[in-house]
Design a protein around this motif. Sequence first.
Motif, PDB file in Angstrom:
ATOM      1  N   MET A  97       0.842  -1.018  -0.039  1.00 58.99           N
ATOM      2  CA  MET A  97       0.230  -0.092  -0.011  1.00 58.99           C
ATOM      3  C   MET A  97       0.938   1.229  -0.040  1.00 58.99           C
ATOM      4  O   MET A  97       0.439   2.322  -0.137  1.00 58.99           O
ATOM      5  CB  MET A  97      -1.112   0.154   1.403  1.00 58.99           C
ATOM      6  CG  MET A  97      -2.069  -0.935   1.248  1.00 58.99           C
ATOM      7  SD  MET A  97      -2.963  -1.347   2.616  1.00 58.99           S
ATOM      8  CE  MET A  97      -3.625   0.400   2.684  1.00 58.99           C
ATOM      9  N   THR A  98       2.126   0.999   0.403  1.00 56.56           N
ATOM     10  CA  THR A  98       2.807   2.350   0.378  1.00 56.56           C
ATOM     11  C   THR A  98       3.803   2.259  -0.923  1.00 56.56           C
ATOM     12  O   THR A  98       4.180   3.212  -1.541  1.00 56.56           O
ATOM     13  CB  THR A  98       3.911   2.385   1.615  1.00 56.56           C
ATOM     14  OG1 THR A  98       4.573   1.164   1.694  1.00 56.56           O
ATOM     15  CG2 THR A  98       2.928   2.806   2.846  1.00 56.56           C
ATOM     16  N   ILE A  99       4.279   0.916  -1.187  1.00 55.47           N
ATOM     17  CA  ILE A  99       5.285   0.941  -2.384  1.00 55.47           C
ATOM     18  C   ILE A  99       4.599   1.289  -3.846  1.00 55.47           C
ATOM     19  O   ILE A  99       5.169   2.136  -4.396  1.00 55.47           O
ATOM     20  CB  ILE A  99       5.710  -0.674  -2.490  1.00 55.47           C
ATOM     21  CG1 ILE A  99       6.471  -0.708  -1.285  1.00 55.47           C
ATOM     22  CG2 ILE A  99       6.544  -0.744  -3.678  1.00 55.47           C
ATOM     23  CD1 ILE A  99       6.872  -2.419  -1.185  1.00 55.47           C
ATOM     24  N   THR A 100       3.491   0.792  -3.924  1.00 59.16           N
ATOM     25  CA  THR A 100       2.762   1.150  -5.365  1.00 59.16           C
ATOM     26  C   THR A 100       2.408   2.620  -5.478  1.00 59.16           C
ATOM     27  O   THR A 100       2.775   3.048  -6.541  1.00 59.16           O
ATOM     28  CB  THR A 100       1.614   0.116  -5.615  1.00 59.16           C
ATOM     29  OG1 THR A 100       1.763  -1.100  -5.540  1.00 59.16           O
ATOM     30  CG2 THR A 100       0.910   0.478  -7.051  1.00 59.16           C
ATOM     31  N   PRO A 101       1.845   3.418  -4.562  1.00 60.82           N
ATOM     32  CA  PRO A 101       1.607   4.551  -4.605  1.00 60.82           C
ATOM     33  C   PRO A 101       2.989   5.490  -4.612  1.00 60.82           C
ATOM     34  O   PRO A 101       2.983   6.652  -5.554  1.00 60.82           O
ATOM     35  CB  PRO A 101       0.904   5.029  -3.399  1.00 60.82           C
ATOM     36  CG  PRO A 101      -0.008   3.913  -3.096  1.00 60.82           C
ATOM     37  CD  PRO A 101       1.121   2.761  -3.148  1.00 60.82           C
ATOM     38  N   LEU A 102       4.180   5.157  -3.886  1.00 58.24           N
ATOM     39  CA  LEU A 102       5.126   5.705  -4.114  1.00 58.24           C
ATOM     40  C   LEU A 102       5.810   5.497  -5.666  1.00 58.24           C
ATOM     41  O   LEU A 102       6.255   6.619  -6.014  1.00 58.24           O
ATOM     42  CB  LEU A 102       6.103   5.158  -3.087  1.00 58.24           C
ATOM     43  CG  LEU A 102       7.678   5.484  -3.094  1.00 58.24           C
ATOM     44  CD1 LEU A 102       7.745   7.020  -2.828  1.00 58.24           C
ATOM     45  CD2 LEU A 102       8.662   4.870  -2.386  1.00 58.24           C
ATOM     46  N   LEU A 103       5.672   4.372  -6.122  1.00 62.06           N
ATOM     47  CA  LEU A 103       6.133   4.355  -7.461  1.00 62.06           C
ATOM     48  C   LEU A 103       5.341   5.099  -8.504  1.00 62.06           C
ATOM     49  O   LEU A 103       6.224   5.823  -9.186  1.00 62.06           O
ATOM     50  CB  LEU A 103       5.998   2.970  -7.925  1.00 62.06           C
ATOM     51  CG  LEU A 103       7.275   1.971  -7.481  1.00 62.06           C
ATOM     52  CD1 LEU A 103       6.626   0.347  -7.880  1.00 62.06           C
ATOM     53  CD2 LEU A 103       8.452   2.175  -7.919  1.00 62.06           C
ATOM     54  N   ALA A 104       3.974   5.294  -8.266  1.00 57.43           N
ATOM     55  CA  ALA A 104       3.277   5.884  -9.399  1.00 57.43           C
ATOM     56  C   ALA A 104       3.466   7.639  -8.960  1.00 57.43           C
ATOM     57  O   ALA A 104       3.600   8.304 -10.014  1.00 57.43           O
ATOM     58  CB  ALA A 104       1.920   5.644  -9.065  1.00 57.43           C
ATOM     59  N   LEU A 105       3.578   7.983  -7.849  1.00 60.38           N
ATOM     60  CA  LEU A 105       3.954   9.342  -7.370  1.00 60.38           C
ATOM     61  C   LEU A 105       5.076   9.874  -7.930  1.00 60.38           C
ATOM     62  O   LEU A 105       5.293  10.869  -8.772  1.00 60.38           O
ATOM     63  CB  LEU A 105       3.647   9.405  -6.114  1.00 60.38           C
ATOM     64  CG  LEU A 105       2.036   9.603  -5.465  1.00 60.38           C
ATOM     65  CD1 LEU A 105       1.977   9.620  -3.932  1.00 60.38           C
ATOM     66  CD2 LEU A 105       1.342  10.658  -6.237  1.00 60.38           C
TER      67      LEU A 105
END
Length: 312
Positions: A97-105
């Motif tokens: 839940m933190t990794i994927t938004p971090l990549l996208a942002l």
Amino acid sequence: MLHYATRRLLGLTLVWAVALIVTFFAVRAVPGDPIMVMLSDHAGDAALEARLRADYGLDQPLAVQFLTYIGDVLNGTFGLSYRYVGSTVIDVIRDGMTITPLLALSALFIAVPLGLFFGVFAAVRAGSWADTGVILMLVAFISIPSFALAALLVWLLSLKLALLPVAGWGDPVHLILPVVVLVVSPMAVIARLTRTYMLEVLDRDFVRTARAKGVREMRVIWRHALGNTMVPIVTSIGLIFGSLLSGAFVVETVFNIPGLGRIAIDSVLARDYPVTMSIVLLFTVFYSLINLCVDLIYAWLDPRIRFDEATA
């Protein structure tokens, strides 16, 4: 504005409820029995099968299972994972839940300024060799599939030049290749859109008036012309952010990153229904909130837009 945002949030709860219902029954309609997958070599053990069905509530009617799942969503655990015995879904997906938004942002924050720069650069040089070169570059970036670009970058930068790790997660250096792969296509799309909108605006009267008044050319282009193209561009950026979240499925699998995309693929293959449903719901929430943010940004970019009772 606050009233409009509140009304939109209330409307989104209905969207999330529909997504929850559709996801639950769609996943249940998928062929295959997760209990048989869990039993594996013990598939003939009827007592163990009955105990597992009781532990996971799969011996209950479908309506009871649905109500139980709603309770699990409301208490934040999302139920028990079928794949990781004794673990709740939130334990399985917490890191993702933190990794994927971090990549996208990270990809979005790089793609937007680069896309705006190349779009403006090509627009103010429309018809020149520089414009043609930029367009060819953007078409190439849009045309290359992300998995092919990932394979090319790994071969060149990791295997041949040994500059970056092939895959993995944990150090900042592991972020470089995945983010580069995610940036290329959205940056090209934003640049193409910016160039198109800029060409329409550069011939408008207010641009000619600003130039006639002696306003510096850089201010005319970046403040007056680009500023009047930002509303449609922001709309596209909102859609692109959603595509970045879904594009993480490929990138996380290729680079072995434990994000929501890779967890989703693993859960589908293992018939881990609670994890699959939770990730679909999370992506629905992410995407709907992004669109809400885009709508709110309109008012900040264009004071003529008002979210009164009539427009809401």
